[in-house]
Design a protein around this motif. Sequence first.
Motif, PDB file in Angstrom:
ATOM      1  N   ASN A  54      17.527  -5.340  -9.271  1.00 27.68           N
ATOM      2  CA  ASN A  54      16.170  -6.062  -8.708  1.00 27.68           C
ATOM      3  C   ASN A  54      15.829  -5.655  -7.709  1.00 27.68           C
ATOM      4  N   LEU A  55      15.668  -4.532  -7.693  1.00 32.74           N
ATOM      5  CA  LEU A  55      15.901  -3.241  -6.496  1.00 32.74           C
ATOM      6  C   LEU A  55      13.826  -3.123  -7.023  1.00 32.74           C
ATOM      7  N   ILE A  56      13.064  -3.266  -5.695  1.00 32.44           N
ATOM      8  CA  ILE A  56      12.347  -2.569  -5.704  1.00 32.44           C
ATOM      9  C   ILE A  56      12.066  -1.691  -4.645  1.00 32.44           C
ATOM     10  N   VAL A  57      11.691  -0.052  -5.235  1.00 34.95           N
ATOM     11  CA  VAL A  57      11.623   1.011  -4.496  1.00 34.95           C
ATOM     12  C   VAL A  57      10.797   1.031  -3.272  1.00 34.95           C
ATOM     13  N   VAL A  58      10.701   1.660  -2.136  1.00 35.75           N
ATOM     14  CA  VAL A  58       9.660   1.824  -1.267  1.00 35.75           C
ATOM     15  C   VAL A  58       9.323   3.456  -0.770  1.00 35.75           C
ATOM     16  N   ILE A  59       8.333   4.426  -1.830  1.00 37.00           N
ATOM     17  CA  ILE A  59       8.185   5.336  -0.987  1.00 37.00           C
ATOM     18  C   ILE A  59       6.413   5.343  -0.478  1.00 37.00           C
ATOM     19  N   PHE A  60       7.154   6.075   0.767  1.00 40.66           N
ATOM     20  CA  PHE A  60       5.817   6.394   1.550  1.00 40.66           C
ATOM     21  C   PHE A  60       5.420   7.975   1.068  1.00 40.66           C
ATOM     22  N   ALA A  61       4.543   8.231   0.633  1.00 40.84           N
ATOM     23  CA  ALA A  61       4.430   9.435  -0.698  1.00 40.84           C
ATOM     24  C   ALA A  61       3.752  10.748   0.211  1.00 40.84           C
ATOM     25  N   GLY A  62       3.904  11.662   0.276  1.00 39.96           N
ATOM     26  CA  GLY A  62       3.716  12.721   1.074  1.00 39.96           C
ATOM     27  C   GLY A  62       4.040  13.604   1.861  1.00 39.96           C
ATOM     28  N   LYS A  63       4.191  14.783   1.582  1.00 38.28           N
ATOM     29  CA  LYS A  63       4.899  15.767   2.675  1.00 38.28           C
ATOM     30  C   LYS A  63       5.087  15.684   4.325  1.00 38.28           C
ATOM     31  N   GLN A  64       3.361  15.017   4.558  1.00 35.22           N
ATOM     32  CA  GLN A  64       3.058  15.112   6.151  1.00 35.22           C
ATOM     33  C   GLN A  64       3.058  13.500   5.916  1.00 35.22           C
ATOM     34  N   ASN A  65       4.248  12.602   5.717  1.00 35.41           N
ATOM     35  CA  ASN A  65       3.297  11.001   5.394  1.00 35.41           C
ATOM     36  C   ASN A  65       3.412  10.129   6.536  1.00 35.41           C
ATOM     37  N   VAL A  66       2.996   8.705   5.741  1.00 35.87           N
ATOM     38  CA  VAL A  66       2.695   8.033   7.221  1.00 35.87           C
ATOM     39  C   VAL A  66       3.819   7.049   6.586  1.00 35.87           C
ATOM     40  N   ASP A  67       4.557   6.624   7.963  1.00 33.91           N
ATOM     41  CA  ASP A  67       5.728   6.134   7.467  1.00 33.91           C
ATOM     42  C   ASP A  67       5.714   4.728   8.635  1.00 33.91           C
ATOM     43  N   PHE A  68       7.025   4.030   9.325  1.00 30.27           N
ATOM     44  CA  PHE A  68       6.988   2.648   9.713  1.00 30.27           C
ATOM     45  C   PHE A  68       6.357   2.511  10.992  1.00 30.27           C
ATOM     46  N   THR A  69       5.902   3.769  11.599  1.00 31.94           N
ATOM     47  CA  THR A  69       5.142   3.600  13.087  1.00 31.94           C
ATOM     48  C   THR A  69       3.329   3.740  12.641  1.00 31.94           C
ATOM     49  N   HIS A  70       3.231   3.739  11.638  1.00 29.25           N
ATOM     50  CA  HIS A  70       1.549   3.286  11.468  1.00 29.25           C
ATOM     51  C   HIS A  70       1.547   1.710  11.497  1.00 29.25           C
ATOM     52  N   ALA A  75       2.260  -3.512   8.673  1.00 27.81           N
ATOM     53  CA  ALA A  75       1.239  -4.903   8.427  1.00 27.81           C
ATOM     54  C   ALA A  75       1.809  -5.349   6.664  1.00 27.81           C
ATOM     55  N   VAL A  76       1.209  -4.019   5.828  1.00 25.23           N
ATOM     56  CA  VAL A  76       0.719  -3.816   4.884  1.00 25.23           C
ATOM     57  C   VAL A  76       2.557  -5.076   3.712  1.00 25.23           C
ATOM     58  N   LEU A  77       3.145  -3.609   4.427  1.00 26.16           N
ATOM     59  CA  LEU A  77       4.265  -3.606   3.701  1.00 26.16           C
ATOM     60  C   LEU A  77       5.058  -5.143   4.882  1.00 26.16           C
ATOM     61  N   ASN A  78       4.668  -5.537   5.238  1.00 27.11           N
ATOM     62  CA  ASN A  78       5.566  -6.405   5.294  1.00 27.11           C
ATOM     63  C   ASN A  78       5.362  -7.722   5.192  1.00 27.11           C
ATOM     64  N   SER A  79       3.535  -8.021   5.176  1.00 31.43           N
ATOM     65  CA  SER A  79       3.568  -9.160   3.483  1.00 31.43           C
ATOM     66  C   SER A  79       3.456  -8.509   2.201  1.00 31.43           C
ATOM     67  N   PHE A  80       3.893  -7.329   1.996  1.00 31.58           N
ATOM     68  CA  PHE A  80       4.110  -7.182   0.972  1.00 31.58           C
ATOM     69  C   PHE A  80       5.831  -7.979   0.521  1.00 31.58           C
ATOM     70  N   ASN A 291      -8.161  -6.006   4.694  1.00 29.18           N
ATOM     71  CA  ASN A 291      -7.502  -7.041   4.789  1.00 29.18           C
ATOM     72  C   ASN A 291      -6.474  -6.642   5.078  1.00 29.18           C
ATOM     73  N   LYS A 292      -5.186  -6.996   5.371  1.00 30.68           N
ATOM     74  CA  LYS A 292      -3.656  -5.683   5.069  1.00 30.68           C
ATOM     75  C   LYS A 292      -2.480  -7.177   4.491  1.00 30.68           C
TER      76      LYS A 292
END
Length: 340
Positions: A54-70, A75-80, A291-292
């Motif tokens: 029942n696992l959903i993987v979350v991937i911040f894609a990219g060699k220079q990724n956007v992460d939890f500090t953004h 906000a999008v991830l919290n809603s998700f 609309n996050k």
Amino acid sequence: MNNKTIAKMAGVSLSTVSKIINNYSDVSEETRNRVLEIMRKTGYTPAPSLKKSNLIVVIFAGKQNVDFTHPFFNAVLNSFKKQIGSLGYDLLFLTNTKTDGEENDYLLRCLSYQVAGCVIISGQEIEPSIDALDQSDIPCLGVDIKLTGKNSGYIMSDNYKLTSKVVEHFYLMGYRDLGYIGSSTSSNISNIRESGYRDAMDALGLTIHPEWFVNGTDFFEQSGYHAMKKILQAEKLPRAIFAASDLIAIGAMRAIEEHNLKVPEDIAIIGCDDIEACKYTKPTLTTMRQNKEKLGVLSALMLYDLINNQASTSSFVVEPELVVRNSCGNQNGSYGVYSS
């Protein structure tokens, strides 16, 4: 090709292959990697009869990724998270850092965990291994990144239309000398926004001054600060700047203030995302709201439908909204007369 063939090729027992597929911990890392590498090279996907987690993987894609500090993606991830949790799923985060310098193989790692699905959040310099995951049988949902796989979908704001609204507002407020600060040229989102901005300026017959169009290194404050410093070296300055993110705009405002200029009296600013900090900058920041909360909820519901075969590949574009504050013209939105 079956589990037995993989076991023979790897020189391990059939039970070891089964344990690796079902993510048991009592298998050495060396053996696990060897078996997964053989699976990758042969293109073997475990039989669908195997029980998914029942696992959903979350991937911040990219060699220079956007992460939890953004703040936007956070906000999008919290809603998700809230929405997908209510549907009975847990989240697993995959890192994109490899100590041996090798590129991530997200597909192998997802196969190892037997995940139910993936949400892939856009970063910069998207890794080739994202494409392999997208084209696999694992349901994937992209946020601000277009996925094309047979079991994939994506959701994003209308980044092209977004910039047309910015130029329109500048134009109605009387601004004609417009500049742009983007993220790295490796960022697809930043490039789309710049393209839409230039096209909207062309449509209104506005002159594009290359020295007022500067790309930074990412979507954060320091990048906006240094990009604005570069623009401020120009012989003639723009009267208005659109920044590809609110954080870039906040950094640009700091550079303008250090240059003994004022926002919006000398240079107006519009940002993008409508993060919480926009309400507390001085002056408060006019911005394009994405609309996050809606993006997060829709991402969860769309991925759920893909996992449960209730939808084929799907995509959805969320309409952006201009939020007028004090960094560009009057807060009440009344339109002014152009002055150079």
